[in-house]
Design a protein around this motif. Structure first.
Motif, PDB file in Angstrom:
ATOM      1  N   ASP A 350       1.111  -1.631  -0.518  1.00 23.57           N
ATOM      2  CA  ASP A 350       0.560  -0.089   0.081  1.00 23.57           C
ATOM      3  C   ASP A 350       0.819   1.408  -0.003  1.00 23.57           C
ATOM      4  O   ASP A 350       0.694   2.486  -0.647  1.00 23.57           O
ATOM      5  N   HIS A 351       1.519   0.798   0.796  1.00 24.53           N
ATOM      6  CA  HIS A 351       2.763   2.448   0.805  1.00 24.53           C
ATOM      7  C   HIS A 351       4.030   2.104   1.352  1.00 24.53           C
ATOM      8  O   HIS A 351       4.090   1.161   2.293  1.00 24.53           O
ATOM      9  N   VAL A 352       5.075   2.764   0.694  1.00 19.74           N
ATOM     10  CA  VAL A 352       6.600   2.345   1.080  1.00 19.74           C
ATOM     11  C   VAL A 352       7.589   3.842   1.133  1.00 19.74           C
ATOM     12  O   VAL A 352       7.143   4.738   0.693  1.00 19.74           O
ATOM     13  N   GLU A 353       7.980   4.102   2.305  1.00 16.36           N
ATOM     14  CA  GLU A 353       8.564   4.986   2.444  1.00 16.36           C
ATOM     15  C   GLU A 353      10.019   5.357   3.635  1.00 16.36           C
ATOM     16  O   GLU A 353      10.083   4.648   4.363  1.00 16.36           O
ATOM     17  N   THR A 354      11.046   5.859   2.715  1.00 14.30           N
ATOM     18  CA  THR A 354      12.160   6.207   3.492  1.00 14.30           C
ATOM     19  C   THR A 354      12.356   7.391   4.283  1.00 14.30           C
ATOM     20  O   THR A 354      11.328   8.234   3.930  1.00 14.30           O
ATOM     21  N   LEU A 355      11.948   6.532   5.552  1.00 13.36           N
ATOM     22  CA  LEU A 355      12.059   8.238   6.219  1.00 13.36           C
ATOM     23  C   LEU A 355      13.271   9.144   6.065  1.00 13.36           C
ATOM     24  O   LEU A 355      14.988   8.362   6.077  1.00 13.36           O
ATOM     25  N   ARG A 356      13.337  10.433   6.331  1.00 13.15           N
ATOM     26  CA  ARG A 356      13.952  11.726   6.602  1.00 13.15           C
ATOM     27  C   ARG A 356      14.499  11.649   7.124  1.00 13.15           C
ATOM     28  O   ARG A 356      14.558  12.836   7.985  1.00 13.15           O
ATOM     29  N   GLU A 357      15.708  11.087   7.534  1.00 14.62           N
ATOM     30  CA  GLU A 357      16.526  10.985   9.172  1.00 14.62           C
ATOM     31  C   GLU A 357      18.319  11.491   9.208  1.00 14.62           C
ATOM     32  O   GLU A 357      18.688  11.683   9.783  1.00 14.62           O
ATOM     33  N   ASN A 358      18.051  12.093   7.440  1.00 11.25           N
ATOM     34  CA  ASN A 358      19.275  12.406   7.660  1.00 11.25           C
ATOM     35  C   ASN A 358      20.808  11.613   8.299  1.00 11.25           C
ATOM     36  O   ASN A 358      21.838  12.524   8.217  1.00 11.25           O
ATOM     37  N   PHE A 359      20.042  11.030   8.047  1.00 11.60           N
ATOM     38  CA  PHE A 359      21.678   9.933   8.710  1.00 11.60           C
ATOM     39  C   PHE A 359      22.269  10.210  10.401  1.00 11.60           C
ATOM     40  O   PHE A 359      23.314  10.577  10.548  1.00 11.60           O
ATOM     41  N   VAL A 360      21.048  11.226  11.148  1.00  8.86           N
ATOM     42  CA  VAL A 360      21.788  11.562  11.903  1.00  8.86           C
ATOM     43  C   VAL A 360      22.441  10.570  13.489  1.00  8.86           C
ATOM     44  O   VAL A 360      23.407  10.762  14.005  1.00  8.86           O
ATOM     45  N   HIS A 361      20.960   9.599  13.208  1.00  9.24           N
ATOM     46  CA  HIS A 361      21.408   8.646  14.265  1.00  9.24           C
ATOM     47  C   HIS A 361      22.190   6.877  13.603  1.00  9.24           C
ATOM     48  O   HIS A 361      22.598   6.534  14.371  1.00  9.24           O
ATOM     49  N   SER A 362      22.540   7.332  12.293  1.00  6.95           N
ATOM     50  CA  SER A 362      23.231   5.826  12.098  1.00  6.95           C
ATOM     51  C   SER A 362      23.383   6.680  10.393  1.00  6.95           C
ATOM     52  O   SER A 362      22.547   7.083   9.886  1.00  6.95           O
ATOM     53  N   ASP A 363      23.662   5.493  10.176  1.00  2.00           N
ATOM     54  CA  ASP A 363      24.894   5.572   8.857  1.00  2.00           C
ATOM     55  C   ASP A 363      23.490   5.019   7.393  1.00  2.00           C
ATOM     56  O   ASP A 363      23.495   5.069   6.344  1.00  2.00           O
ATOM     57  N   HIS A 364      22.231   5.156   8.078  1.00  2.00           N
ATOM     58  CA  HIS A 364      21.255   4.450   7.320  1.00  2.00           C
ATOM     59  C   HIS A 364      20.185   4.751   7.195  1.00  2.00           C
ATOM     60  O   HIS A 364      19.755   5.699   9.338  1.00  2.00           O
ATOM     61  N   ASN A 365      18.856   4.737   6.911  1.00  2.00           N
ATOM     62  CA  ASN A 365      18.207   5.676   7.511  1.00  2.00           C
ATOM     63  C   ASN A 365      16.861   4.767   7.714  1.00  2.00           C
ATOM     64  O   ASN A 365      16.817   3.335   6.568  1.00  2.00           O
ATOM     65  N   PRO A 366      16.242   4.419   8.241  1.00  2.00           N
ATOM     66  CA  PRO A 366      15.010   3.530   8.027  1.00  2.00           C
ATOM     67  C   PRO A 366      13.780   3.594   6.689  1.00  2.00           C
ATOM     68  O   PRO A 366      13.925   4.660   6.716  1.00  2.00           O
ATOM     69  N   VAL A 367      13.184   2.347   7.077  1.00  2.00           N
ATOM     70  CA  VAL A 367      11.845   1.693   5.405  1.00  2.00           C
ATOM     71  C   VAL A 367      10.635   1.848   6.423  1.00  2.00           C
ATOM     72  O   VAL A 367      11.348   0.361   6.818  1.00  2.00           O
ATOM     73  N   VAL A 368       9.708   2.252   5.813  1.00  2.00           N
ATOM     74  CA  VAL A 368       9.229   1.965   6.650  1.00  2.00           C
ATOM     75  C   VAL A 368       7.669   1.627   5.284  1.00  2.00           C
ATOM     76  O   VAL A 368       7.544   2.347   4.821  1.00  2.00           O
ATOM     77  N   MET A 369       6.867   0.319   5.534  1.00  2.00           N
ATOM     78  CA  MET A 369       6.358  -0.360   5.004  1.00  2.00           C
ATOM     79  C   MET A 369       4.912  -0.541   5.135  1.00  2.00           C
ATOM     80  O   MET A 369       4.694  -0.880   6.232  1.00  2.00           O
ATOM     81  N   GLU A 370       3.777  -0.042   4.505  1.00  2.00           N
ATOM     82  CA  GLU A 370       2.183  -0.356   4.946  1.00  2.00           C
ATOM     83  C   GLU A 370       1.767  -1.171   3.667  1.00  2.00           C
ATOM     84  O   GLU A 370       1.841  -0.944   2.561  1.00  2.00           O
ATOM     85  N   PHE A 371       0.991  -2.416   3.935  1.00  2.00           N
ATOM     86  CA  PHE A 371       1.125  -3.995   3.072  1.00  2.00           C
ATOM     87  C   PHE A 371      -0.672  -4.081   3.748  1.00  2.00           C
ATOM     88  O   PHE A 371      -1.298  -4.822   4.824  1.00  2.00           O
ATOM     89  N   ILE A 372      -1.109  -4.890   2.973  1.00  2.00           N
ATOM     90  CA  ILE A 372      -2.377  -6.463   2.997  1.00  2.00           C
ATOM     91  C   ILE A 372      -1.877  -7.422   2.671  1.00  2.00           C
ATOM     92  O   ILE A 372      -1.370  -8.523   1.076  1.00  2.00           O
ATOM     93  N   LEU A 373      -2.556  -8.538   3.509  1.00  2.00           N
ATOM     94  CA  LEU A 373      -2.666  -9.801   3.429  1.00  2.00           C
ATOM     95  C   LEU A 373      -4.009 -10.270   2.117  1.00  2.00           C
ATOM     96  O   LEU A 373      -5.147  -9.656   2.867  1.00  2.00           O
ATOM     97  N   ASN A 374      -3.638 -10.103   1.050  1.00  2.00           N
ATOM     98  CA  ASN A 374      -4.884 -10.382  -0.077  1.00  2.00           C
ATOM     99  C   ASN A 374      -5.896 -12.094   1.065  1.00  2.00           C
ATOM    100  O   ASN A 374      -5.346 -13.024   1.223  1.00  2.00           O
TER     101      ASN A 374
END
Length: 375
Positions: A350-374
Motif C-alpha cells: 500500500d505504501h513504502v517510504e524511506t524516512l528522511r532522518e538525514n543519517f543523524v543517528h545511523s549511517d542508514h535511514n529507516p524504511v517503513v512499508m504498509e501492506f495488506i494480506l490478500n
C-alpha cells in the motif's frame, strides 16, 4: 652487537608466540552456529485470535540498520575508507540509542526489523542495546546473533579497536509469533579472517493469521558487505530458495532489512555484447567507486517468481562512511539504496517510504512499508 641481536630475537619470539596464542584463542572460541537454530521469543503475547494478524487489514513494518548506535552523522568507519571503529564516548552511543528509540516510538509499526543490534560489545561500551529496545518498545522480541568474537583486533589503532563483539539482527512485534529461527547463510571468509568476522544469517519469524492456516513469514536480513560479491550471491540464492518454498506452501512472505545490494529502479544495467561486460548507472551516483559499491540485486529472478519490491527511490537509505556526514556540501556524500522489502504476490503493498532522518543517528535511514494480506 650480539646483545642487541639477542634482544631483537627475543622480542620477535614474544611477538610470534603472542600472535599464535591470540589466533589459537580465536580458533577455540570461534562462533560456530548450527545451520538452523530455534530461538527464544521473549515476552511473547498470548496465543489467541486477538493477537493474530488479519486478512485484508493494513499492517505496518519498519526496517532499520541502527549501526550499533555508533555510526551517526559525526562518524566515519574504517571499512568504508575512514579510520574509526567506535565512538569516542559512551554518552554518544546512548544519545544515538535514545534518538533511534524516538523514531521507533513515533512510527509505532506492527513489526520492527532491526540490524546491527549490540549486546555487551566493547565497540558500543557494553550497552545491552537489545535489552534497551525491549524495555522501550515493550513488545515480544527475538535476537539472532550474526557476529560474536572475543576480540576483534581492528582497526589497528588501540583506541579504535572494536574488541569484544556480540551483535545480531532483532525482530520486535506486538503480535503472537509461534516460532522463530536463525538460518545460517552459506559462504564465509577464508581462515584466519573468518575467525573475527560475521557469520551472516536470516531471522525467520512466523505469525498466525486469523481465519486461515497459512502464516505470515517475516524474514529479517542483513547480507554481506565487504566481500567480493560472491558471498552476497550465495546468500541471495539461499534466501530465494527459502522465500519460494514458503510462498509455494501458501504462506505470505515479507523479507526486509539491509541487503547490501542496490535494488532495481535504483540502477540501470547495460550489457555490451562486443566486450561481454556490464555497466551500471546508479540512481545515486558514486562519487568514488574504489571504496565501496553495492552491486545490483538479481531483480529478474524475483519478478519471474512473483515477488515484488517494496522500496522508495526518492531518498537514499544508506551513506558511505569514508568521512562524517557533510551537511554543507552534499556532493561530498555518497549514497546507496540497499534497505527495503521484498514480498510475495499474495500481498498488496500500500505504501513504502524511506524516512528522511538525514543519517543523524545511523549511517542508514529507516524504511517503513504498509501492506495488506490478500484474502
Amino acid at each position: 652487537m650480539k646483545r642487541v641481536l639477542k634482544i631483537i630475537l627475543i622480542f620477535l619470539i614474544v611477538v610470534l608466540v603472542f600472535g599464535a596464542g591470540f589466533i589459537l584463542a580465536l580458533q577455540l572460541t570461534e562462533f560456530r552456529p548450527e545451520e538452523t537454530t530455534s530461538l527464544e521469543i521473549l515476552n511473547n503475547v498470548d496465543d489467541s485470535n486477538e493477537n493474530y494478524f488479519e486478512l485484508d487489514s493494513t499492517i505496518k513494518i519498519l526496517t532499520f540498520n541502527i549501526g550499533y548506535a555508533s555510526l551517526s552523522e559525526t562518524e566515519d568507519f574504517v571499512m568504508d575508507g575512514g579510520e574509526k571503529g567506535r565512538m569516542d564516548t559512551q554518552q554518544e552511543v546512548q544519545d544515538n540509542l535514545d534518538g533511534i528509540a524516538s523514531i521507533l516510538q513515533r512510527e509505532s509499526p506492527d513489526i520492527y526489523l532491526l540490524q546491527e543490534v549490540d549486546e555487551d560489545s566493547s565497540r558500543s561500551y557494553n550497552i545491552n542495546q537489545y535489552e534497551y529496545f525491549q524495555n522501550i518498545l515493550g513488545t515480544a522480541s527475538v535476537l539472532a546473533y550474526n557476529y560474536r568474537c572475543i576480540f576483534v583486533p581492528f582497526p589497528l589503532s588501540l583506541s579504535q579497536m572494536m574488541g569484544k563483539v556480540n551483535s545480531g539482527i532483532a525482530t520486535f512485534s506486538d503480535y503472537y509469533s509461534d516460532e522463530a529461527s536463525r538460518i545460517q547463510l552459506p559462504g564465509s571468509f577464508s581462515w584466519p579472517l573468518r575467525l573475527a568476522n560475521l557469520k551472516r544469517c536470516i531471522l525467520i519469524s512466523r505469525y498466525q493469521i486469523e481465519g486461515t492456516t497459512n502464516e505470515l513469514v517475516v524474514i529479517n536480513v542483513h547480507l554481506s558487505a565487504y566481500d567480493d560479491g560472491s558471498m552476497r550471491q550465495e546468500e541471495t540464492s539461499a534466501l530465494q530458495e527459502i522465500m519460494l518454498n514458503e510462498y509455494e506452501a501458501g504462506n505470505y512472505v515479507v523479507v526486509g532489512g539491509d541487503f547490501n545490494q542496490t535494488f532495481p529502479d535504483a540502477v540501470d544495467i547495460t550489457y555490451d555484447s562486443a566486450t561481454e561486460t556490464y555497466s551500471y548507472d546508479y540512481l545515486y551516483s558514486l562519487r568514488n567507486e574504489s571504496i565501496w559499491v553495492a552491486p545490483p540485486i538479481d531483480g529478474d529472478w524475483f519478478i519471474e517468481n512473483d515477488f515484488q519490491f517494496g522500496i522508495d527511490t526518492t531518498y537514499p537509505t544508506c551513506r558511505l562512511l569514508d568521512h562524517p556526514y557533510d551537511k554543507v556540501d552534499d556532493s561530498n556524500n555518497q549514497y546507496y539504496l540497499i534497505d527495503g522489502f521484498i514480498v510475495s504476490a499474495n500481498i498488496t503493498i500500500d505504501h513504502v517510504e524511506t524516512l528522511r532522518e538525514n543519517f543523524v543517528h545511523s549511517d542508514h535511514n529507516p524504511v517503513v512499508m504498509e501492506f495488506i494480506l490478500n484474502s
